[in-house]
Design a protein around this motif. Structure first.
Motif: not given
Length: 252
Positions: A71-84
């Motif tokens: 919930t609190g992660l920045a967009p680029h961190r989410r991309v790195a975790l596999g969300l595009a």
């Protein structure tokens, strides 16, 4: 949380002043899902996607990716975790070619972009992957053409290709067929249908032909809240959905 749930929202709320754009939206996306999110204009679909990707922080609620609270992660961190994701309006570099754009995406994922002293394309593994992506997204004949010169449908395909180049576990497609001329829509339909089976896909789309040919499950959002969920057949037969979105004339 079930191990096959790859993305989950828990009672997501987003308020803009006195307007509630999403109202306690709980949604689950399972591994390999082909899930469509539909609803009339202003239903809160893009606001929900922006909360999933970190562009818009929720007022209340949680977003979980693979069981992890992001919930609190920045967009680029989410991309790195596999969300595009893709966007309603293309986010492309007009002065690059599809080959160059895909090479940058693949290099970034492989962390090869840090090796700035190596000419782009000198890494054979990257070049091989780019060639495969060009073929997968029907861009081989346009590989060396400036992106700004591409037909609009090809630009939409390139954007999906760039997202897939990141090898996400979850892919959010925000109206991939929006604005695509009728003569180019079949490429979008075929390409979306052929996305890797191990990628879980959440599709936002107004094009009902694309929705019903693609989705195995659907969520209907109305006034920021979930109206109903189910199979495409159940959704099409639901009189509440027909009244607010599909219309009585939609003979499905």
């Amino acid at each position: 949380m079930s191990s096959d749930i790859v993305l989950e929202t828990r009672r997501l709320v987003k308020r803009f002043g006195g307007i509630t754009a999403t109202n306690e939206v709980s949604l689950t996306l399972r591994r390999g899902a082909r899930h469509a999110l539909i609803g009339p204009n202003g239903a809160g679909k893009t606001t929900l996607i922006n909360q999933l990707t970190g562009v818009t922080p929720p007022t209340e609620g949680q977003v979980l990716l693979g069981g992890r609270d992001i919930t609190g992660l920045a967009p680029h961190r989410r991309v790195a975790l596999g969300l595009a994701r893709t966007f309603q309006i293309n986010q492309l570099f007009g002065e690059l070619t599809p080959m160059q754009s895909l090479a940058l995406a693949v290099s970034s994922r492989r962390d090869a972009a840090r090796r700035w002293w190596k000419p782009m394309g000198s890494d054979r593994e990257i070049a091989t992957e780019v060639e495969a992506l060009l073929a997968q997204f029907r861009l081989e004949a346009h590989a060396d053409r400036l992106t700004r010169e591409l037909p609009y449908g090809k630009r939409r395909l390139l954007e999906i290709g760039l997202a897939v180049a990141l090898k996400p576990s979850v892919l959010l497609l925000d109206e991939p067929a929006a604005g695509v001329p009728a003569g180019e829509r079949q490429d979008i339909l075929d390409t979306v249908a052929a996305l890797p089976a191990d990628v879980s896909v959440l599709l936002i789309e107004h094009d009902m032909d694309l929705v019903f040919s693609f989705a195995r499950s659907m969520t209907v959002l109305v006034n920021g809240a979930v109206l109903t969920e189910g199979t495409p057949e159940a959704i099409a037969a639901d009189p509440r959905v027909r009244a607010v979105y599909l219309g009585e004339q939609h003979g499905r």
